[in-house]
Write a protein that holds these residues in place. Structure first.
Motif, mmCIF file in Angstrom:
data_model
loop_
_atom_site.group_PDB
_atom_site.id
_atom_site.type_symbol
_atom_site.label_atom_id
_atom_site.label_comp_id
_atom_site.label_asym_id
_atom_site.label_seq_id
_atom_site.Cartn_x
_atom_site.Cartn_y
_atom_site.Cartn_z
ATOM 1 N N ALA A 19 11.905 11.962 -0.695
ATOM 2 C CA ALA A 19 10.834 12.811 -1.210
ATOM 3 C C ALA A 19 11.423 13.683 -2.316
ATOM 4 C CB ALA A 19 10.265 13.672 -0.090
ATOM 5 N N LYS A 20 10.575 14.444 -2.970
ATOM 6 C CA LYS A 20 11.038 15.338 -4.035
ATOM 7 C C LYS A 20 10.521 16.744 -3.777
ATOM 8 C CE LYS A 20 11.005 11.899 -7.719
ATOM 9 N NZ LYS A 20 12.313 11.593 -8.007
ATOM 10 N N GLU A 35 0.834 -1.191 0.000
ATOM 11 C CA GLU A 35 0.000 0.000 0.000
ATOM 12 C C GLU A 35 0.871 1.245 0.000
ATOM 13 O OE1 GLU A 35 -1.771 1.027 4.070
ATOM 14 O OE2 GLU A 35 -1.665 -1.159 4.107
ATOM 15 N N ARG A 36 0.383 2.252 -0.699
ATOM 16 C CA ARG A 36 1.090 3.517 -0.784
ATOM 17 C C ARG A 36 0.086 4.654 -0.788
ATOM 18 N NH1 ARG A 36 4.400 0.523 0.401
ATOM 19 N NH2 ARG A 36 6.468 0.190 -0.464
ATOM 20 N N GLU A 37 0.608 5.826 -0.472
ATOM 21 C CA GLU A 37 -0.180 7.039 -0.442
ATOM 22 C C GLU A 37 0.720 8.163 -0.929
ATOM 23 O OE1 GLU A 37 -2.931 9.282 2.926
ATOM 24 O OE2 GLU A 37 -1.847 7.462 3.442
ATOM 25 N N LEU A 38 0.145 9.202 -1.484
ATOM 26 C CA LEU A 38 0.921 10.342 -1.978
ATOM 27 C C LEU A 38 0.604 11.563 -1.124
ATOM 28 C CD1 LEU A 38 2.723 11.650 -4.243
ATOM 29 C CD2 LEU A 38 0.570 12.199 -5.386
ATOM 30 N N LEU A 39 1.647 12.302 -0.767
ATOM 31 C CA LEU A 39 1.520 13.531 0.013
ATOM 32 C C LEU A 39 2.136 14.677 -0.782
ATOM 33 C CD1 LEU A 39 1.281 15.194 2.786
ATOM 34 C CD2 LEU A 39 3.622 14.437 3.172
ATOM 35 N N LEU A 40 1.388 15.763 -0.909
ATOM 36 C CA LEU A 40 1.925 17.030 -1.398
ATOM 37 C C LEU A 40 1.807 18.001 -0.246
ATOM 38 C CD1 LEU A 40 0.367 17.458 -4.959
ATOM 39 C CD2 LEU A 40 2.767 17.071 -4.410
ATOM 40 N N MET A 41 2.895 18.694 0.068
ATOM 41 C CA MET A 41 2.875 19.605 1.205
ATOM 42 C C MET A 41 3.685 20.853 0.894
ATOM 43 S SD MET A 41 4.140 18.916 5.102
ATOM 44 C CE MET A 41 2.772 17.818 5.460
ATOM 45 N N THR A 42 3.072 22.009 1.137
ATOM 46 C CA THR A 42 3.787 23.272 1.034
ATOM 47 C C THR A 42 4.187 23.674 2.442
ATOM 48 O OG1 THR A 42 2.548 23.914 -0.927
ATOM 49 C CG2 THR A 42 3.667 25.677 0.272
ATOM 50 N N GLU A 69 9.326 32.214 -0.200
ATOM 51 C CA GLU A 69 9.214 31.931 1.238
ATOM 52 C C GLU A 69 8.692 30.531 1.543
ATOM 53 O OE1 GLU A 69 10.197 33.972 3.764
ATOM 54 O OE2 GLU A 69 10.990 35.328 2.230
ATOM 55 N N SER A 70 8.529 29.677 0.531
ATOM 56 C CA SER A 70 7.991 28.339 0.784
ATOM 57 C C SER A 70 8.455 27.361 -0.289
ATOM 58 C CB SER A 70 6.463 28.379 0.843
ATOM 59 O OG SER A 70 5.943 28.858 -0.380
ATOM 60 N N MET A 71 8.248 26.063 0.010
ATOM 61 C CA MET A 71 8.589 24.972 -0.908
ATOM 62 C C MET A 71 7.446 23.976 -0.883
ATOM 63 S SD MET A 71 12.448 24.179 0.449
ATOM 64 C CE MET A 71 13.057 23.202 -0.886
ATOM 65 N N THR A 72 7.210 23.320 -2.008
ATOM 66 C CA THR A 72 6.241 22.224 -2.051
ATOM 67 C C THR A 72 7.019 20.937 -2.254
ATOM 68 O OG1 THR A 72 4.514 23.655 -2.934
ATOM 69 C CG2 THR A 72 4.199 21.280 -3.192
ATOM 70 N N VAL A 73 6.748 19.959 -1.397
ATOM 71 C CA VAL A 73 7.428 18.673 -1.462
ATOM 72 C C VAL A 73 6.405 17.576 -1.724
ATOM 73 C CG1 VAL A 73 9.357 19.366 0.004
ATOM 74 C CG2 VAL A 73 7.314 18.386 1.052
ATOM 75 N N MET A 74 6.891 16.481 -2.299
ATOM 76 C CA MET A 74 6.041 15.342 -2.625
ATOM 77 C C MET A 74 6.699 14.086 -2.061
ATOM 78 S SD MET A 74 5.126 13.798 -6.386
ATOM 79 C CE MET A 74 6.818 13.317 -6.718
ATOM 80 N N LEU A 75 5.879 13.234 -1.456
ATOM 81 C CA LEU A 75 6.376 11.963 -0.939
ATOM 82 C C LEU A 75 5.338 10.889 -1.203
ATOM 83 C CD1 LEU A 75 8.397 10.224 0.700
ATOM 84 C CD2 LEU A 75 7.174 10.947 2.762
ATOM 85 N N ILE A 124 3.591 24.360 8.240
ATOM 86 C CA ILE A 124 2.916 23.791 7.070
ATOM 87 C C ILE A 124 1.885 24.796 6.576
ATOM 88 C CG2 ILE A 124 1.409 21.941 6.252
ATOM 89 C CD1 ILE A 124 2.871 20.112 8.307
ATOM 90 N N VAL A 125 2.012 25.160 5.307
ATOM 91 C CA VAL A 125 1.100 26.117 4.691
ATOM 92 C C VAL A 125 -0.135 25.381 4.168
ATOM 93 C CG1 VAL A 125 0.834 27.840 2.859
ATOM 94 C CG2 VAL A 125 3.020 27.617 4.058
ATOM 95 N N GLU A 126 0.082 24.305 3.417
ATOM 96 C CA GLU A 126 -0.994 23.479 2.874
ATOM 97 C C GLU A 126 -0.521 22.043 2.789
ATOM 98 O OE1 GLU A 126 -3.771 25.209 -0.373
ATOM 99 O OE2 GLU A 126 -1.739 25.909 -0.849
ATOM 100 N N SER A 127 -1.477 21.126 2.873
ATOM 101 C CA SER A 127 -1.142 19.712 2.801
ATOM 102 C C SER A 127 -2.297 18.955 2.159
ATOM 103 C CB SER A 127 -0.882 19.179 4.213
ATOM 104 O OG SER A 127 -0.598 17.807 4.177
ATOM 105 N N GLN A 128 -1.964 17.986 1.307
ATOM 106 C CA GLN A 128 -2.981 17.150 0.667
ATOM 107 C C GLN A 128 -2.447 15.732 0.552
ATOM 108 O OE1 GLN A 128 -6.195 17.863 -0.582
ATOM 109 N NE2 GLN A 128 -6.279 15.663 -0.833
ATOM 110 N N ARG A 129 -3.272 14.756 0.960
ATOM 111 C CA ARG A 129 -2.923 13.345 0.822
ATOM 112 C C ARG A 129 -3.965 12.677 -0.061
ATOM 113 N NH1 ARG A 129 -0.511 11.567 6.704
ATOM 114 N NH2 ARG A 129 -0.485 9.515 5.766
#
Length: 177
Positions: free
Chosen positions: A115-116, A88-95, A123-129, A148-153
């Motif tokens: 992560a990438k 099982e896997r899940e994707l996270l995008l987070m600023t 003033e921010s970065m978006t990362v993906m894991l 954390i500015v924004e997060s989506q899974r």
């Protein structure tokens, strides 16, 4: 999003038609089941979609919901995947807030978790894991102090583990000079 012992992972193969998601979700809703996570996408055969549903339920009522799902016309196949029997896997995008002074620390954390960094602003970065829910939780916890500015899974996707056959090694003779 750590796996709760009462969570069950169902993969449901359905016809790829409009309204199927609504019918399946409605069935869970009418029975009072909480859908913890839901991911849907077409399969290798465009006529079908696969739903991965993580549901919060006790064992006995889960049998009831599976029987009800089987009665729906667009449902082709239902499988429950035990946590130790599936991938099982899940994707996270987070600023995350990332001033120039802190970017190095965030970059190190992304490297540790494989992560990438997918976007960089002033003033921010978006990362993906992509990883297991526990990996995403740990990564999120470590990024929390930065802000954390924004997060989506995405929710989990899962497939059964492949059967493993023992590999027989054959002896190789070497010629001596």
């Amino acid at each position: 999003m750590t796996m709760n012992p009462r969570h069950h992972i169902l993969t449901v193969l359905v016809e790829n038609k409009a309204g199927v998601l609504s019918r399946v979700a409605g069935l869970f809703s009418r029975r009072g089941f909480n859908i913890f996570s839901l991911a849907v996408s077409p399969t290798e055969d465009e006529r079908f979609s696969r739903m991965t549903i993580v549901v919060d339920a006790e064992t006995n009522p889960l049998e009831q919901i599976v029987k009800q799902l089987n009665k729906l016309i667009p449902v082709i196949k239902i499988s429950e995947i035990a946590p130790d029997e599936g991938v099982e896997r899940e994707l996270l995008l987070m600023t995350v807030k990332a001033t120039p002074e802190l970017r190095g620390q965030i970059t190190e954390l992304t490297a540790i978790f494989e992560a990438k960094i997918v976007d960089v602003g002033y003033e921010s970065m978006t990362v993906m894991l992509a990883g297991t829910p526990d990996q995403l939780d740990a990564f999120s916890d470590l990024l929390q102090p930065f802000g954390i500015v924004e997060s989506q899974r995405t929710g989990r996707v899962a497939l059964p583990k492949l059967a493993r056959q023992p590999v027989k090694l054959r002896a190789v003779k070497t010629a001596r000079a």
